[in-house]
Design an enzyme around this catalytic site. Structure first.
Site, short mmCIF file in Angstrom:
data_model
loop_
_atom_site.label_atom_id
_atom_site.label_comp_id
_atom_site.label_asym_id
_atom_site.label_seq_id
_atom_site.Cartn_x
_atom_site.Cartn_y
_atom_site.Cartn_z
N HIS A 126 0.87 -1.16 0.00
CA HIS A 126 0.00 0.00 0.00
C HIS A 126 0.92 1.22 0.00
CE1 HIS A 126 -3.81 -2.18 1.66
NE2 HIS A 126 -3.85 -2.05 0.34
N ASP A 171 1.32 4.08 1.46
CA ASP A 171 1.95 4.71 2.63
C ASP A 171 3.09 3.87 3.19
OD1 ASP A 171 -0.12 2.92 3.28
OD2 ASP A 171 -0.51 3.83 5.22
N HIS A 222 1.38 5.05 12.87
CA HIS A 222 0.49 4.80 11.73
C HIS A 222 -0.93 5.28 12.06
CE1 HIS A 222 -1.76 2.39 8.71
NE2 HIS A 222 -0.67 2.51 7.99
#
Ligand SMILES: [Zn+2]
Length: 309
Positions: free
Chosen positions: A65, A67, A266
Site C-alpha cells: 500500500h 503509505d 500509523h
C-alpha cells in the site's frame, strides 16, 4: 557499546498531514541499518536525521500500500546517486513482486548500487544476520502483508574476576565459551561457573493488520515493539473490517506478550490529538509507552537482567 535505536521518519497512515509524514522507520542495530516501510517523502525525512542513505544495509517492506512503499523509488535511486558501495538487501511480500519491480524502476536513472532482492515467500521465513535472526510473519490485511522481528540469541557474559580467579586468559577464554568447559590444573571449569546468562534483545515491527496469530508471534517478549494503531476503540468495528488495530488492541497485545517498550504509530488523520492514543493505550499497558512523532529517536531499553545476576 553498540547502538540500537529506532529513528522515526513518519507516522501517518494513508495520507500525510501537516504534522505527520507518511510512515517510515529506521532501525539501527549494531552493523545493520534497516529501513522499514518507506512512505512518500522518506528520502527527505532522512535528511532531518543522523541517518544517511549510505548507512542503509537493508530495506523491509510489509506490504504494497502506498503509505508503506511510495518512498522506495526515491530511496533506491538515492543509493545509486550516492554510489553506495555495499549491497543493500530488500525484503517484501513475494506476491507484490510486480509492484516492487515498478517502484524500483519507476523512472530512468543510472544504476550503480547493488540491491540484493530477497522476497518473503512464506510465513515464518528467517534471514540469518550477523547480529541475530530476522523473521517474517504473515499478518491479516486485504493484501499480502508480513511483519518482521529481529531476535538476538541468548548468550553469556563472562565475568573477568572469576576468569582471573581460575587463571583463565587469552585464547583459553574463547575455547571455554566455544566448548562449554575447560580443564585447568586438573580441574574442570564450566562456562556457567565463570559467566552469567545474557538475554538476547528483540525488536518487532507490526504494520497494517487485524488481530491474528502473527501479531502475537512477532510481539512475544519484544524489548521494543513498533505497532500500528490506526484507530481508536470508537472505530473498532471499522478497524476490524479494514484490517487494522486500535490503540487498545495494540496495548493489550503488548501486555499479553511481555513487551517492555511500546511504540504506537500509523495514525489515521481523523484524530488530530495524539493524546487520545496515549490515554486509550495506557489503560491497557503499563510499560514504557511512546506515541510516535516524526523525526524522533527511541532507544532500545537496556538489556533485560538475567535471573541470578
Ligand atoms: Zn498503512
Amino acid at each position: 557499546m553498540s547502538m540500537r535505536e529506532l529513528v522515526v521518519l513518519g507516522t501517518a497512515s494513508q495520507a500525510p498531514t501537516r504534522q505527520r509524514n507518511h510512515n517510515g522507520y529506521v532501525l539501527r542495530w549494531d552493523d545493520e541499518v534497516i529501513l522499514f516501510d518507506p512512505g512518500e517523502g522518506s528520502q527527505r525525512q532522512l535528511l532531518h536525521t543522523t541517518v544517511t542513505a549510505t548507512d542503509l544495509t537493508r530495506i523491509c517492506v510489509t506490504h504494497f500500500h502506498g503509505d508503506h512503499c511510495l518512498g522506495l523509488p526515491g530511496t533506491i535511486q538515492r543509493l545509486s546517486l550516492d554510489r553506495v558501495a555495499h549491497p543493500v538487501a530488500v525484503h517484501f511480500p513475494a506476491g507484490g513482486a510486480e509492484y516492487f519491480a515498478r517502484l524500483r524502476y519507476a523512472t530512468s536513472f543510472y544504476e550503480t548500487a547493488e540491491l540484493r532482492v530477497e522476497p518473503i515467500e512464506a510465513d515464518g521465513q528467517q534471514i540469518a544476520l550477523r547480529c541475530g535472526t530476522l523473521e517474517a510473519r504473515r499478518l491479516r490485511h486485504p493484501i499480502e502483508t508480513y511483519g518482521y522481528r529481529l531476535v538476538e540469541p541468548d548468550g553469556h557474559r563472562m565475568l573477568p574476576e572469576k576468569l582471573a580467579a581460575y587463571g583463565i586468559a587469552g585464547p583459553a577464554v574463547g575455547e571455554l565459551i566455544r566448548v562449554g568447559h575447560l580443564d585447568v590444573d586438573g580441574r574442570r571449569v564450566t562456562r556457567a561457573e565463570v559467566s552469567v546468562p545474557r538475554p538476547g534483545q528483540r525488536f518487532a515491527f507490526v504494520m497494517d493488520t487485524g488481530l491474528c496469530d502473527g501479531v502475537y508471534a512477532l510481539a512475544e517478549h519484544a524489548d521494543l515493539l513498533v505497532i500500528e494503531s490506526t484507530f481508536l476503540e470508537s472505530e473498532a468495528a471499522l478497524a476490524a473490517e479494514v484490517g487494522h488495530l486500535t490503540a487498545a488492541q495494540a496495548a493489550r497485545v503488548a501486555t499479553e506478550s511481555g513487551v517492555r517498550r511500546l511504540v504506537l504509530t500509523h495514525f489515521s488523520q481523523r484524530y488530530p490529538d495524539p493524546r487520545r492514543f496515549h490515554d486509550e493505550a495506557s489503560a491497557h499497558f503499563d510499560g514504557d509507552l511512546i506515541i510516535a512523532e516524526d523525526l524522533t529517536t527511541v532507544q532500545l531499553p537496556p538489556r533485560r537482567v538475567a535471573s541470578g545476576e
